[in-house]
Each structure stands twice: as C-alpha cells, then as structure tokens.
Enzyme design. Structure first.
Site, mmCIF file in Angstrom:
data_model
loop_
_atom_site.group_PDB
_atom_site.id
_atom_site.type_symbol
_atom_site.label_atom_id
_atom_site.label_comp_id
_atom_site.label_asym_id
_atom_site.label_seq_id
_atom_site.Cartn_x
_atom_site.Cartn_y
_atom_site.Cartn_z
ATOM 1 N N GLY A 270 -5.422 -3.747 -0.484
ATOM 2 C CA GLY A 270 -5.481 -4.320 -1.899
ATOM 3 C C GLY A 270 -4.031 -5.071 -2.295
ATOM 4 O O GLY A 270 -4.582 -6.145 -2.716
ATOM 5 N N MET A 272 0.283 -5.647 -1.105
ATOM 6 C CA MET A 272 1.380 -5.440 -0.455
ATOM 7 C C MET A 272 2.880 -5.565 -1.263
ATOM 8 O O MET A 272 2.949 -6.710 -1.949
ATOM 9 C CB MET A 272 1.441 -5.977 0.871
ATOM 10 C CG MET A 272 2.745 -5.701 1.668
ATOM 11 S SD MET A 272 2.490 -4.059 2.302
ATOM 12 C CE MET A 272 4.262 -3.586 2.642
ATOM 13 N N GLU A 307 2.284 -1.937 -6.939
ATOM 14 C CA GLU A 307 3.137 -2.696 -6.042
ATOM 15 C C GLU A 307 4.495 -2.880 -6.792
ATOM 16 O O GLU A 307 5.288 -2.793 -6.075
ATOM 17 C CB GLU A 307 2.403 -4.041 -5.704
ATOM 18 C CG GLU A 307 0.926 -3.868 -5.140
ATOM 19 C CD GLU A 307 0.960 -2.803 -4.035
ATOM 20 O OE1 GLU A 307 2.018 -2.767 -3.295
ATOM 21 O OE2 GLU A 307 -0.005 -2.192 -3.874
#
Length: 886
Positions: A270, A272, A307
């Site tokens: 999805g 990083m 993230e």
C-alpha cells in the site's frame, strides 16, 4: 505428481532462536547512483567496524541480481582472489577492526519485475527495500539491526528525470555535462537499509507547509504524474491532520525540514514509510470525488497517517530483526485506527476493524499459515506481512491501552522512546517499557506475542435474586495450531456491562469492594485462568450481560445468550459495538439455521422478530446513518463459513441471499423512504454525516434491487447516470452488475468508456465484475483476463480482478466443478516468475482446503500439488503451499 514436490529445492528456514548480532556493522553510507538507459551504476562507500570476532571473522554481505565491478578496501583495489562471490553473497576476510569498503556494481532496474529494490514504474525510477530489497541494489548487510547515516548522490538525464529524491534533507544540486544533473541528499538519522528510498522521474508536485509545536517549519510535497495533480489535496490535508494528531495525542513532532510523498502505479504494498520519503501505491494517495469513493477517501487518510506515524514507531525506533515486525506495524496500525476514529465515527471505525479482523485474521489463525504475532520461524519474510502481524498486532496494543488505561499507556510510550530512540529493538523491549512505566505485571500478557491461534471464551451467568448477586463465569481455551499444542491461558481483558430491564447500565461493584467501580457502566475484567468467576453485588434486578464491549480482546466469544436477550441488547445496549454485535449474532444464527433447513429439505422462513428488530433500528432517529448501515450489513459468506466445518458454500450463499430478499420485501417501504431521505443535496463532502448518508442510501438501493422489479432497475440506472461522485456511481453499477436488468451490459460499457484512461477507476470496473454473485462470473473473469487493459505485471490490476474473484467471491471461486481453483493455478503459473510477492498473496485462499467438503478438498489439493511442481517455484509461494499440505 506426488514426486514433484520433492524435486523442488527446499529454501532455508530462519528461526528467531538463532538470532545473533552481526559481526560487523556500518556507521556511514555514501551512495552514488548514475542512472543511464539500460543500466544503473551504483557506488557504495561504507564506513564499517567489527563488533565481534577477530581478523579471521568473515564479512558476508547480501546481494543478488547485480554485476559486481570492483571492491576497494581503504582505497586499495582488491583482486578477485581477495573475496568470494556467491549466488547471493559477497564474502571478504582478513579485515581490520575499522575500515572503508567501496563497492561498484551495475543493476538493471528495467528488468526488475519483482518490484523489490530499484525498479522502473511507467518511466519513473523508484525503490521498495522492505524487507530485503536493498540487496538487489548493492552488496550490503541487509538486516534491520544495522543502522547508519546516509548521504546519497543521484545523477540522471535532466530532461527525463528532473526530479531526483532520496531520504533526509537536500544539501546540494547542480548541472553536469551532456544534459545531466545531480542532487545530493543527507539523512542525519541512523536507519536500517530497508528505509532507504530513491525516486527519479518527471513529476509534478503539490506543496504545502506545516509548523510544528516547537515552531519548526516543514515543507510538505506530494509528487505525482502531472495528470494526477488534481487528486492530491485530500492526501495533503490528511498528512497535516496526522502531524497535528501525533503532536496532540503522543507528543511526537516531525524532525526534518522536508517531508515528501511520491505516488507510484506499480507497487506491491500500500505504501512504505522510508524516512522523509514515503512511497505510495497510487491507490492509497490519489482521491477526488469523481474518481474515488468514500471508502477510498477513508483509506487514503488512514494510510497517509499510518506511514507518517512510522516516523517514530518504525523509523526512529525500529525492529531488531524481522520476527519483531509487529513491534512497528501492530503499534502503528493501532495508532492509525485511533486517528481514523477521531477523524470520523469511532463506533463505525471499530466495527470496520473488527469485521476485517474476523474475515481475514481469524481465518489465518485457523489455517495452515497460523503464526504468532511474533513468528518464531519463516522461509520468506514477505509472507509474514500478514493480518496477524498487523491487525492482531494492533489488537495487542489496544489491549495494553485497555489494561493500563490511557495515562499509563502514554507513560509507557514515552518511556519506550526515552530508552530506545535511534535503536533497533524487540517486542520484549516494548513490553518492558509498558510494564515499568505502569507498574502492572505483564508477564502473562506476553503470551500474546508467542502463542498463535484465536482464544475462545465462553460465558456462563447466574443471578441470585435473594442476595442480589450476579455471577459471571468466563472460561478460555486456546486451540492448537501448526507447531503449537497444549497452550497456556492468556491474559485477556474482558470489558463487560450489565444492562438492566429498563435498558440502562447498572453500577458494577465486585464482591469485596466498597463501592461500584466502572467507567460509563463498563468494567474491564482480567481473565487470566482457564476459568474464573466474577461476582457482582447489589444487583437489584436480573440484568443481561454485555460482554467484550468494544471488542476488548481478539477472541471468539460464546455468550450463552438466547435470541430474546440478543434482541434486547440490539435495542438497548449503550455500547455501540455490542449493539452491532447482537445484530451480527442474530443474523449469523438465523442464516446458519436456514442452511440446516436447506440440508434437511425444509422450507426456509425468516423470523418476524428479527425483521421487526431491524425495522426499529432503521426508524431510530437517535442513531447515525453510518451505524444503521452497519446493522443492515449481514455477516459475510467468508465469516459464516468459519462457523461451520465443512463449509457449506452453496447453502450459506443461498441462505444469506434468502435473508436479504426477505428483508427487502418486508422493509421495502423503509428502504424506499431511506433512499429518498439520504439523497445528496449539495456538493460532495467527506464528512461523517455525508458519508453515513451515502452509505445508508446505497445500502437501501442494494436491498431494493433484491425485489427484481423494473422500477428499481430504473432507479439504479438513474443514480448511475446522474451521480456526481464515484461513491454513488460505483454503488449503482455494482447493484446492476449483480442483477439481470436489461441495462446491465450497457452500464458496464458506459463506465468503461468514461473511465478507461483512469487506471484506479478502471480497477473498480474489473473488481465489480469479479465479485458479482451471478453464476457466469468466472466466464466473465476469464474474458477480462484477456482484456487489453489487464496487465499481469501491474499489482493493482491483478488484485482488482484475480484477488477480488478468489478472495471475495466464495460462491463462484469455490464452485464445485473446481474451475475457480484451476483458474487461480493458471494465473500463478504465469505470475510467480514475474512477481513472487503478489503470487504468494493470491495463493492463500487455496490453503484452507481442509475446511471444505471432501470433493472440494481433492480439487484444491490437486491445484496445490500442481503449483508445487512449477519449475523454479519462488520461495514465497513454496513456503505457503508446502505448509498448507502438511
């Protein structure tokens, strides 16, 4: 065929018990990337030192898919006799305690279809190094406990690649000869190589700024393809909300001058969390009302937050080894769940998270790939980016919060960062910080990290009217899982309430206490033994127990309540989750009862009490519309299948469809009224109220379509043609695709013609057909597999068609002919050599073959054996398939 499995080379298994710190470490990394057509020249200069052993201790660096050009030690060239190049290693001996190692090698990003390391996505260079992708860039100690500071220089053609990005702050840039340029990035924070990132391309960006609580101004940039610039505002706003939330709730501020996000179309994950340069799948960052649904908007908000939150829970403090993956992922998922709950409806968010946990993680816990939150062994680490590590890991963190309370939880988090900032640590280190800060003994709680399986909790109750005493007996068992038997009792926080006859929560006072002790009518009980009895005193009237409020632990619960008691909780429970849970339990019991009727060839009938209860919920003006929509959502066929072994695929489907049809006919007037009442009146807004209205309206349309009349078909077509947002457009198309309406095929063509140049929207077009309940769906999916817009090298497109069909369409995937299984086998044979990571994700629906009837078992096993015989089968797929056949 049976011998084929033995011909497959067995990849090496890694064990947590074998962990040892590296003999050498790296303190400083200087990287030079010279990007040229067909080749990238990489020069790495490593400042290294020995941590253990002596001069004869070999340095073994990881590396693959590259051409080694030269190795220098402290400026002197080594000859080929001074080192040994293995298939995936570079070994050097006779090294001093401290030294500088310079390695030059070439790689070809254009040939990297695995999308690990440095690769090219639609003309743009990008990286994905977690978990072990950096070894495809240069020879390195590719492990998470080697933390170094990085300086990166990127050189490329200025016209083709005007944007050159890496981690940290930009410290230099300039022009080179022959139309080339360079940029230098420096990251002052030590990090493992899995957090390294590089991007080079012709990109546009949206810029904004954020001022931290300390007054530091941070530049925020979101890089995308120029045509996608109009889809970035929501992600940018989500980033700014995330930064403020992390300051307000956790006291954590951002620590660099710039924060960059890049959207990539070809991406296995999805997103990083690379330090200061997050790389995202386009699906998780691009959104505007015309192309993205409410669910997409929510996902973008959550993933951006996830993230960003990793900057501290994952980057500043990272994992010692990959067995500790949940240290960062479970904690960060919990943080993003709480963020999303604060941004929207807390009750609905909790329901969504638990539904996902039950459908996927509970299934994983009961299958051949069951593993603890902290696995004790693996062959391929990519296979352990699982719902157990992430979602169950988040539930473990939530239980810390529940057991310790908000204040002690925050003290534990603060102590965790105080002790471990800049370090690579373990789940035990996190638990120790929580225990030391709170003073609560968490020794037994640590079993949540090491014991696999979903605990099963049963409830027995007894009311003593004469003594005004209510007894609640809680018993637990932890089922056997592969490699683990005879498990110990867990420390399970069980949040309970007692609902009186008037629907109000009763005060909760345990025997031996001087006064009631609860929070808003809820008490957390510590279940630590195989069976415990809790006695509540001064209970003047017989209550109905509301157990596991808020889903306080990831367990399977058997309450022993009857239908009338569940109906009572559905009507009165103050805990929103348990009110929804009552509806789910009633629905599941009814559907499974109808399955039994079908098996016995009895006529199916739906209990009028259930219909009336649902009707009362729809008429309750005190409930928000998003919650009403959740009440209307029946348990999925996948969740229902977990409740019966063997899974009656066809019976569950037929019974569930029958209940939907009966509700549609009985509550037709309610659904028509809701459809009109919840109509959008104004421009699109992504607010809890607006999202709830659209969700309930589209839920009502879905039920009305069960009536099968022309008038409702016209209603769906009208919504489809007039929709000014993707939420309503795709909802209408979905109902049409599942129907026999004459306009069905025309609507599909219209949607395709309108959106064929928008890849993410076209993914929806593939998915809506792959998840259709119609009997001809597999034929349609096979046809779409050959569609010009299907690209097996694009993970999003593969997921939109193949994964949607195999994982989300059980009645068609598990067709008794076995054709669905064979289709998946054909796909995997083509895909595994291209992208093993995506292949490993796709094969999982086959691994639960033991849950099905004998005929389906044989058909599934046959395909699994065929997969195991593939030439050069990847370790990713080998591990999953071989374990499933044990």
């Amino acid at each position: 065929m049976a011998d084929a499995s033995q011909a497959v080379a067995r990849p090496q298994t890694k064990y947590l018990k074998d962990y040892r710190a590296p003999d050498y470490t790296i303190d400083r990394v200087d990287l030079l990337f010279q990007l040229e057509e067909g080749v990238t020249h990489v020069t790495s200069r490593l400042q290294m030192r020995r941590q253990s052993g002596g001069v004869d201790t070999p340095l073994v660096l990881d590396g693959s898919h590259m051409k080694l050009l030269s190795v220098e030690l402290d400026g002197g060239q080594l000859s080929a006799d001074d080192y040994e190049v293995g298939e995936e290693t570079l070994t050097i001996t006779g090294l001093p305690e401290e030294f500088e190692l310079t390695i030059r090698n070439d790689i070809d990003p254009s040939a990297n279809t695995a999308l690990e390391g440095l690769y090219i996505s639609k003309g743009m260079y990008c990286t994905q190094c977690e978990a072990e992708g950096f070894r495809r860039i240069t020879y390195f100690l590719d492990r998470s406990d080697v933390m170094a500071t990085y300086r990166v220089r990127i050189e490329a053609d200025r016209e083709k690649y005007p944007v050159l990005l890496s981690n940290g702050n930009e410290v230099d840039h300039g022009l080179l000869g022959e139309g080339r340029h360079f940029v230098v990035w420096d990251d002052p924070f030590p990090k493992p190589c899995y957090l390294f990132a590089l991007v080079a391309g012709d990109l546009a960006y949206l810029e904004d700024h954020y001022t931290t609580k300390s007054g530091e101004k941070v530049t925020l940039r979101l890089f995308v393809a120029p045509q996608d610039l109009d889809k970035c505002r929501h992600a940018m706003d989500s980033l700014k909300k995330s930064m403020k939330w992390d300051e307000d709730v956790y006291g954590l501020e951002y620590d660099l001058d710039i924060f960059n996000i890049v959207a990539v179309s070809h991406f296995n994950m999805g997103a990083m969390e690379n330090k200061s340069l997050n790389i995202f799948n386009t699906k998780c960052v691009l959104a505007n009302p015309q192309t993205a649904t409410d669910a997409d908007f929510a996902a973008v908000e959550a993933v951006v937050a996830h993230e960003y939150f990793h900057n501290w829970t994952g980057n500043r403090v990272t994992c010692r080894d990959w067995f500790q993956l949940s240290l960062k992922e479970g904690l960060t998922v919990f943080r993003d769940q709480e963020f999303s709950a604060d941004m929207g409806s807390r009750a609905v968010k909790r329901i969504e998270d638990v539904r996902m946990l039950r459908q996927y993680q509970f299934a994983e816990d009961s299958g051949p790939m069951a593993h603890p939150v902290r696995p004790d062994n693996y062959i391929e680490i990519n296979n352990f980016y699982t719902v157990t590590v992430y979602e169950k890991g988040a539930e473990v963190i939530r239980m810390y919060h529940t057991l310790l309370g908000p204040e002690n939880y925050r003290k534990g988090i603060d102590l965790y960062f105080e002790r471990h900032d800049g370090q690579a640590v373990t789940c035990d280190d996190f638990l120790s910080a929580m225990q030391d800060a709170s003073g609560v003994d968490l020794g037994q709680f640590s079993l949540w990290y090491s014991q696999a399986g979903t605990p099963e909790v049963t409830v027995e109750s007894r009311y003593d009217a004469e003594n005004e005493l209510f007894e609640l007996t809680l018993s637990q068992t932890v089922p056997d899982t592969p490699g683990q038997t005879g498990k110990k009792p867990m420390h399970i926080p069980v949040a309970v309430g007692l609902v009186g006859p008037d629907g109000a929560d009763l005060p909760l006072q345990l025997e031996g206490e001087n006064a009631p002790h609860d929070v808003d009518g809820t008490r957390v009980l510590d279940l630590k033994e195989a069976s415990q009895t809790f006695r509540f005193v001064n209970v003047a009237e017989q209550p109905v127990p509301s157990v596991l409020r808020g889903f306080s632990a990831p367990v399977k619960l058997s309450t022993g309540l009857n239908e009338d008691q569940f109906l009572f909780l559905l009507a009165h429970d103050s805990d929103s989750f348990n009110r929804w849970e009552a509806a789910q339990t009633l629905s599941a019991n009814i559907i499974l009862g109808l399955v039994d009727d079908l098996a016995a060839q009895r006529a199916m009938e739906l209990d009028p009490k259930f219909i009336n209860a649902i009707g009362k919920v729809l008429d309750d003006d005190t409930l928000d519309n998003a919650f009403k929509a959740e009440i209307l959502s029946l348990p999925s066929e996948a969740v229902l299948g977990q409740m019966r072994t063997p899974v009656d695929v066809d019976g569950i489907h037929a019974a569930r469809e029958f209940v939907r049809g009966q509700l549609a006919h009985a509550l037709e007037n309610d659904f028509r009224a809701l459809y009109s009442l919840c109509e959008d009146r104004g421009a699109y807004e992504f607010t809890p109220e607006a999202v709830g209205n659209r969700r309930l309206r589209n839920m009502a349309l879905g039920y009305l379509m069960e009536l099968g009349d022309d008038e409702v078909c016209k209603l769906a077509i009208k919504q489809f043609m007039n929709a000014d947002n993707m939420t309503n457009e795709i909802a209408a198309l979905s109902t049409l695709v599942n129907s026999d309406c004459a306009a069905r095929d025309g609507a599909l063509q219209t949607f395709y013609d309108k959106w064929r140049h928008e890849p993410l929207v076209l993914d929806k077009w593939f998915s809506v057909q792959a998840t259709s309940r119609r009997a001809d769906t597999l034929d349609v999916v096979r046809h779409l597999r050959r569609h010009p817009d299907f690209d097996i090298r694009t993970p999003n497109r593969v997921r939109s068609l193949v994964s949607a069909f195999c994982a989300l369409n059980p009645v068609n995937f598990h067709d008794k002919s076995g054709s669905g299984y064979n289709f998946l086998g054909d796909i995997l044979e083509e895909l595994d050599p291209i992208n093993p990571q995506i292949s490993a994700g796709l094969v999982r629906p086959l691994t639960r073959w033991k849950m099905y009837d004998a005929d389906r078992q044989q058909l599934m096993k046959k395909v699994l054996m065929r997969i195991l015989s593939f030439k050069d089968l990847s370790p990713d797929v080998y591990e999953i398939v071989s374990k499933s056949l044990q």
